[in-house]
Design a protein around this motif. Structure first.
Motif, PDB file in Angstrom:
ATOM      1  N   GLY A   1      93.164  68.959  18.238  1.00 24.35           N
ATOM      2  CA  GLY A   1      92.053  69.428  17.397  1.00 24.35           C
ATOM      3  C   GLY A   1      91.607  68.381  16.382  1.00 24.35           C
ATOM      4  O   GLY A   1      90.459  68.403  15.912  1.00 24.35           O
TER       5      GLY A   1
ATOM      6  N   TRP B   1      89.045  77.353  18.625  1.00 30.75           N
ATOM      7  CA  TRP B   1      89.816  76.960  17.431  1.00 30.75           C
ATOM      8  C   TRP B   1      90.887  77.992  17.091  1.00 30.75           C
ATOM      9  O   TRP B   1      91.970  77.639  16.613  1.00 30.75           O
TER      10      TRP B   1
ATOM     11  N   LEU C   1      87.590  73.672  11.471  1.00 33.46           N
ATOM     12  CA  LEU C   1      87.354  73.867  12.912  1.00 33.46           C
ATOM     13  C   LEU C   1      86.513  75.117  13.160  1.00 33.46           C
ATOM     14  O   LEU C   1      85.612  75.121  13.999  1.00 33.46           O
TER      15      LEU C   1
END
Ligand SMILES: NC(=O)C1=CN([C@@H]2O[C@H](COP(=O)(O)OP(=O)(O)OC[C@H]3O[C@@H](n4cnc5c(N)ncnc54)[C@H](OP(=O)(O)O)[C@@H]3O)[C@@H](O)[C@H]2O)C=CC1
Ligand SMILES: CC(C)(CO)C(=O)C(=O)O
Length: 293
Positions: free
Chosen positions: A183, A257, A285
Motif C-alpha cells: 500500500g 484499502w 488510503l
C-alpha cells in the motif's frame, strides 16, 4: 451442473482460467465487461481462453460445481447476481482475493455453498489491450479439507501450483502483511523502486512489524524475522513491479484499502494493540479511494 465458473476474469481470474484451459478444463467465464476471449502472456508464450465472457447471470440455468471468484473485494456485492445463479448447496466457492476476511464477506452471498479462502502469491498485471501479463510462477495456498481438495484437484497438473496447509491462518497473514506494505506504493504513487530508498525501506520494516503484532493476536504463528524479510523482498523486486492496488489507484478505481490496510487498524483496536503507522496510512488510503471532486 455447469462445471467450473470463473467470476471476475481480470488479472488473477485470467491466470486461473488460462491454467485450467491449458490443462483441458476450460471454465465458464462470468464478468462485467464482454470479451470474445481472454489472453494470458507467460514466459513461454500466450494462452488464449475461448470466450465469450458472459455478462448476464440470467443466462445461467444451473449451479456450478466450483466457482472461482476473482473479483476485487470492493466488487463482491456487485457480483452477487453471479453467486445467486451459480451457487447451490453442493457448490464449492473458492475466493481468489487478498485479505483475511474472504469467507466472512462472501459466505453470506453464497446460498449455502461451501466457501473457502485462498492465498494468491503471484503478480499478474492487466495490460491496456485487456490481456494479462503473468509476472511470476502462478502459485496458490489453500486450506486442507474436502472443499479445498476439490479446487486443488481441478488445478492439478496445470501451470498454477497449489499447496494445501493445515495452518492456513499463518500463510494468509504472511501474505496480508505483504499486501499492507505494498500500500505504500499507492501513497508514493510509484512502483517497487521506492523500497530502494533507505527511509522507505525502514518504514516498510516498521509497518510490517506493526502488522505482525496484530497477526499474532489473530493466531498467526510467524517468525520475528518476517518484517525484515518482507522489506528485503520489496527492495529486491524489479523496480517496475507494481501491485494491484497501485494499478487501481492509477486507473482511479476504488481501492481495496480496507481489506488490505484498514483491517490491521480494525483488528489492532479489537485486541488493544496500538497501530500508529496504520492510523496515518489508512485514512490517506481511504481518501485516495474516493471519487475525485
Ligand atoms: N493482480 C495481482 O497481481 C494480484 C491480485 N490479488 C488479488 O486478487 C483479487 C483480484 O485482483 P485482480 O485480478 O488484480 O483484479 P482485476 O481488477 O484485474 O480483476 C477483477 C475482475 O472482476 C471483474 N468484475 C468486476 N465487477 C464484476 C461483477 N460485478 N461481476 C463479474 N465480474 C466483475 C472485472 O471486470 P472489468 O474487466 O470490467 O474490470 C475484472 O475482470 C483482488 O483481491 C487482488 O487484491 C492477489 C494477488 C496478486
Ligand atoms: C503482487 C502482489 C503479490 C504484491 O502485493 C499482490 O498481492 C497484489 O498485487 O495485489
Amino acid at each position: 451442473m455447469n462445471g467450473i465458473a470463473v467470476v471476475g476474469p481480470g488479472a488473477i481470474g485470467t491466470t486461473v482460467a488460462a491454467s485450467l484451459h491449458e490443462a483441458g478444463r476450460t471454465p465458464l467465464l462470468c464478468g462485467r465487461t464482454p470479451r470474445e476471449r481472454l489472453d494470458l502472456d507467460t514466459d513461454d508464450g500466450r494462452i488464449t481462453v475461448p470466450g465469450p465472457v458472459l455478462t448476464d447471470p440470467a443466462l445461467i440455468t444451473a449451479p456450478a460445481d466450483v466457482v472461482l471468484l476473482a473479483v476485487k473485494a470492493t466488487q463482491i456485492d456487485a457480483s452477487a447476481g453471479w453467486l445467486d445463479a451459480l451457487c447451490g448447496p453442493s457448490t464449492v466457492v473458492c475466493v481468489f482475493q487478498n485479505g483475511v476476511e474472504q469467507v466472512a464477506m462472501v459466505g453470506p452471498l453464497a446460498h449455502g455453498a461451501q466457501v473457502i479462502p485462498s492465498v494468491v502469491w503471484f503478480p499478474a498485471q492487466r495490460q491496456p489491450d485487456g490481456s494479462v501479463w503473468l509476472r511470476g510462477q502462478a502459485r496458490l495456498t489453500l486450506p486442507t479439507g474436502t472443499a479445498a481438495d476439490a479446487v486443488a484437484a481441478l488445478l492439478a497438473g496445470s501451470r498454477c501450483a497449489v499447496e494445501q496447509v493445515e495452518d492456513f491462518t499463518s500463510q494468509a497473514w504472511l501474505k496480508l502483511i505483504q499486501n499492507a506494505v505494498a500500500g505504500l506504493m499507492v501513497l508514493a504513487g510509484r512502483r517497487a523502486a521506492i523500497f530502494r530508498r533507505d527511509d522507505l525501506f525502514e518504514l516498510a520494516r516498521r509497518y510490517a512489524a506493526e502488522c505482525l503484532r496484530v497477526a499474532r493476536a489473530e493466531g498467526a504463528v510467524l517468525d520475528d524475522r518476517v518484517p525484515d524479510e518482507i522489506a528485503e523482498k520489496f527492495r529486491a523486486m524489479p523496480t517496475d513491479m507494481g501491485t494491484s492496488i497501485l494499478a487501481d489507484r492509477v486507473a482511479d478505481r476504488p481501492l481495496e484499502w480496507d481489506v488490505r490496510n484498514g483491517v490491521i487498524a480494525r483488528l489492532g483496536r479489537a485486541h488493544g494493540i496500538g497501530t500508529p503507522i496504520s492510523d496515518v496510512l489508512v485514512p490517506l488510503l481511504a481518501a485516495a479511494s474516493a471519487p475525485r471532486a
